[in-house]
Design a protein around this motif. Structure first.
Motif, PDB file in Angstrom:
ATOM      1  N   SER A  16       1.122  -0.846  -0.033  1.00 46.53           N
ATOM      2  CA  SER A  16       0.210  -0.102   0.174  1.00 46.53           C
ATOM      3  C   SER A  16       1.297   1.323  -0.205  1.00 46.53           C
ATOM      4  O   SER A  16       0.104   2.373  -0.956  1.00 46.53           O
ATOM      5  N   HIS A  20       1.662   4.506  -3.008  1.00 45.78           N
ATOM      6  CA  HIS A  20       1.798   5.321  -3.257  1.00 45.78           C
ATOM      7  C   HIS A  20       3.106   6.487  -3.986  1.00 45.78           C
ATOM      8  O   HIS A  20       2.912   7.572  -4.510  1.00 45.78           O
ATOM      9  N   ILE A  36       2.675   1.606  13.195  1.00 49.44           N
ATOM     10  CA  ILE A  36       2.633   0.177  13.249  1.00 49.44           C
ATOM     11  C   ILE A  36       4.636  -0.590  13.079  1.00 49.44           C
ATOM     12  O   ILE A  36       4.779  -0.050  12.675  1.00 49.44           O
ATOM     13  N   TRP A  89      -7.926  -8.173   3.035  1.00 47.95           N
ATOM     14  CA  TRP A  89      -8.230  -7.550   4.516  1.00 47.95           C
ATOM     15  C   TRP A  89      -9.610  -6.947   5.460  1.00 47.95           C
ATOM     16  O   TRP A  89      -9.845  -6.675   5.874  1.00 47.95           O
TER      17      TRP A  89
ATOM     18  N   PHE B  92      -5.203  -1.468  16.759  1.00 46.27           N
ATOM     19  CA  PHE B  92      -4.305  -2.095  15.658  1.00 46.27           C
ATOM     20  C   PHE B  92      -5.211  -1.932  14.124  1.00 46.27           C
ATOM     21  O   PHE B  92      -4.104  -1.820  13.271  1.00 46.27           O
ATOM     22  N   ALA B  93      -5.776  -2.474  13.806  1.00 46.26           N
ATOM     23  CA  ALA B  93      -7.254  -2.361  12.766  1.00 46.26           C
ATOM     24  C   ALA B  93      -7.268  -0.929  12.333  1.00 46.26           C
ATOM     25  O   ALA B  93      -7.131  -0.403  11.205  1.00 46.26           O
ATOM     26  N   SER B  95      -5.143   1.287  12.965  1.00 43.14           N
ATOM     27  CA  SER B  95      -3.975   1.858  12.211  1.00 43.14           C
ATOM     28  C   SER B  95      -3.339   0.930  11.126  1.00 43.14           C
ATOM     29  O   SER B  95      -2.663   1.997  10.082  1.00 43.14           O
ATOM     30  N   VAL B  96      -4.234  -0.295  10.537  1.00 39.31           N
ATOM     31  CA  VAL B  96      -3.560  -0.742   9.515  1.00 39.31           C
ATOM     32  C   VAL B  96      -4.890   0.272   8.763  1.00 39.31           C
ATOM     33  O   VAL B  96      -4.098   0.490   7.679  1.00 39.31           O
ATOM     34  N   ASN B  97      -5.919   0.407   8.721  1.00 43.43           N
ATOM     35  CA  ASN B  97      -6.877   1.074   7.998  1.00 43.43           C
ATOM     36  C   ASN B  97      -5.729   2.561   7.710  1.00 43.43           C
ATOM     37  O   ASN B  97      -6.077   3.229   6.546  1.00 43.43           O
ATOM     38  N   ALA B  98      -5.597   2.812   8.635  1.00 37.75           N
ATOM     39  CA  ALA B  98      -4.867   4.114   8.545  1.00 37.75           C
ATOM     40  C   ALA B  98      -3.850   4.641   7.568  1.00 37.75           C
ATOM     41  O   ALA B  98      -4.340   5.086   6.127  1.00 37.75           O
ATOM     42  N   LEU B  99      -3.225   3.116   7.842  1.00 40.80           N
ATOM     43  CA  LEU B  99      -2.103   2.968   6.899  1.00 40.80           C
ATOM     44  C   LEU B  99      -2.923   2.875   5.256  1.00 40.80           C
ATOM     45  O   LEU B  99      -1.649   3.726   4.240  1.00 40.80           O
ATOM     46  N   LEU B 100      -3.473   2.119   5.421  1.00 44.94           N
ATOM     47  CA  LEU B 100      -3.553   1.780   3.727  1.00 44.94           C
ATOM     48  C   LEU B 100      -5.242   2.693   3.476  1.00 44.94           C
ATOM     49  O   LEU B 100      -4.619   2.728   2.105  1.00 44.94           O
ATOM     50  N   GLU B 101      -4.787   3.606   3.482  1.00 47.46           N
ATOM     51  CA  GLU B 101      -5.855   4.801   3.092  1.00 47.46           C
ATOM     52  C   GLU B 101      -4.913   6.050   2.661  1.00 47.46           C
ATOM     53  O   GLU B 101      -5.159   6.465   2.355  1.00 47.46           O
ATOM     54  N   GLY B 102      -3.502   5.513   3.272  1.00 48.86           N
ATOM     55  CA  GLY B 102      -2.879   6.322   2.956  1.00 48.86           C
ATOM     56  C   GLY B 102      -2.201   7.854   3.641  1.00 48.86           C
ATOM     57  O   GLY B 102      -1.793   8.679   4.020  1.00 48.86           O
ATOM     58  N   LYS B 103      -3.643   7.842   4.998  1.00 52.48           N
ATOM     59  CA  LYS B 103      -3.177   8.470   5.696  1.00 52.48           C
ATOM     60  C   LYS B 103      -1.916   8.501   6.532  1.00 52.48           C
ATOM     61  O   LYS B 103      -1.620   7.816   7.652  1.00 52.48           O
ATOM     62  N   ASN B 104      -1.047   8.488   5.913  1.00 48.52           N
ATOM     63  CA  ASN B 104       0.358   8.015   6.633  1.00 48.52           C
ATOM     64  C   ASN B 104       1.385   9.390   7.711  1.00 48.52           C
ATOM     65  O   ASN B 104       2.376   8.905   8.355  1.00 48.52           O
TER      66      ASN B 104
END
Lengths: 108, 108
Positions: A16, A20, A36, A89, B92-93, B95-104
């Motif tokens: 992911s 970007h 993470i 996921w 955890f979920a 955090s993963v969702n944030a990462l996958l949505e590009g909110k880095n």
DNA sequence: CACAGTATCTTGCATTGCAAGGTACTTACT
DNA sequence: AGTAAGTACCTTGCAATGCAAGATACTGTG
């Protein structure tokens, strides 16, 4: 942080982030670590696996201070994989959340 | 379904179902299978682990047709663990969702 | 010159889910 | 009676993956 939760998830996280922008390994660790915990001993074997599977290609680039960086770029196949794993996921997380909330009737 | 995603998650799923009602192993498989594939070869070792760790106790009960059932009941320690693991999963979920949505940016 | 930071990598270990198989009881069909 | 299917328990060995710990090597700072 439960290490087991991360199994398989770090792969989609890497895909992911690479979707970007191109990154080098060390950079991926710091990007993902914002959300993470991840260690270098995890990322390098993972990246080599992704390369073996044809999801990424690599190129070297000089860096100002320090050794050259090995950048990773998603291939077309990698983009497709990123999309599929993301959807998987999402489905999985939704299922777990439903279970944890006691909505045990799969019909709803 | 990516097997790796389940690592560690099935444990909190079992704890969560047991938080609602006592279950026997075979029943847990069918309850959880409504949402997530799980096999018997997974559940029995997991339940024994939970017992070793003091999160559950067991008692036998006759069944109408078939062998007696071994029911699992959460202990106080098990309830506490269920609560903690649930919170950890949620964090955890997210955090993963944030990462996958590009909110880095971890700040937000 | 030693140390911290950047950047790459490898080895061996721990954990956990699964396939495959085994045991044993009850009910239903042939 | 014999066979199959369903219920219910269990174990063994394998595969996957994250991590700690360590190795290597370059740059800049005190």
């Amino acid at each position: 942080m439960n290490i087991q939760f991360k199994k398989g998830v770090l792969e989609i996280c890497v895909l992911s982030v690479l979707a970007h922008k191109d990154c080098y390994g060390y950079e991926l660790v710091s990007e993902i670590s914002k959300r993470i915990d991840i260690s270098e001993g995890t990322i390098y074997p993972l990246l080599h696996r992704l390369k073996d599977e044809g999801y990424v290609t690599t190129y070297l680039q000089e860096s100002a201070g320090g050794p050259p960086r090995k950048y990773y770029r998603l291939t077309e196949s990698g983009r497709k994989e990123e999309h599929e794993q993301k959807e998987e996921w999402m489905r999985f997380a939704a299922s777990v959340n439903a279970l944890l909330e006691g909505k045990n009737n799969a019909a709803e």
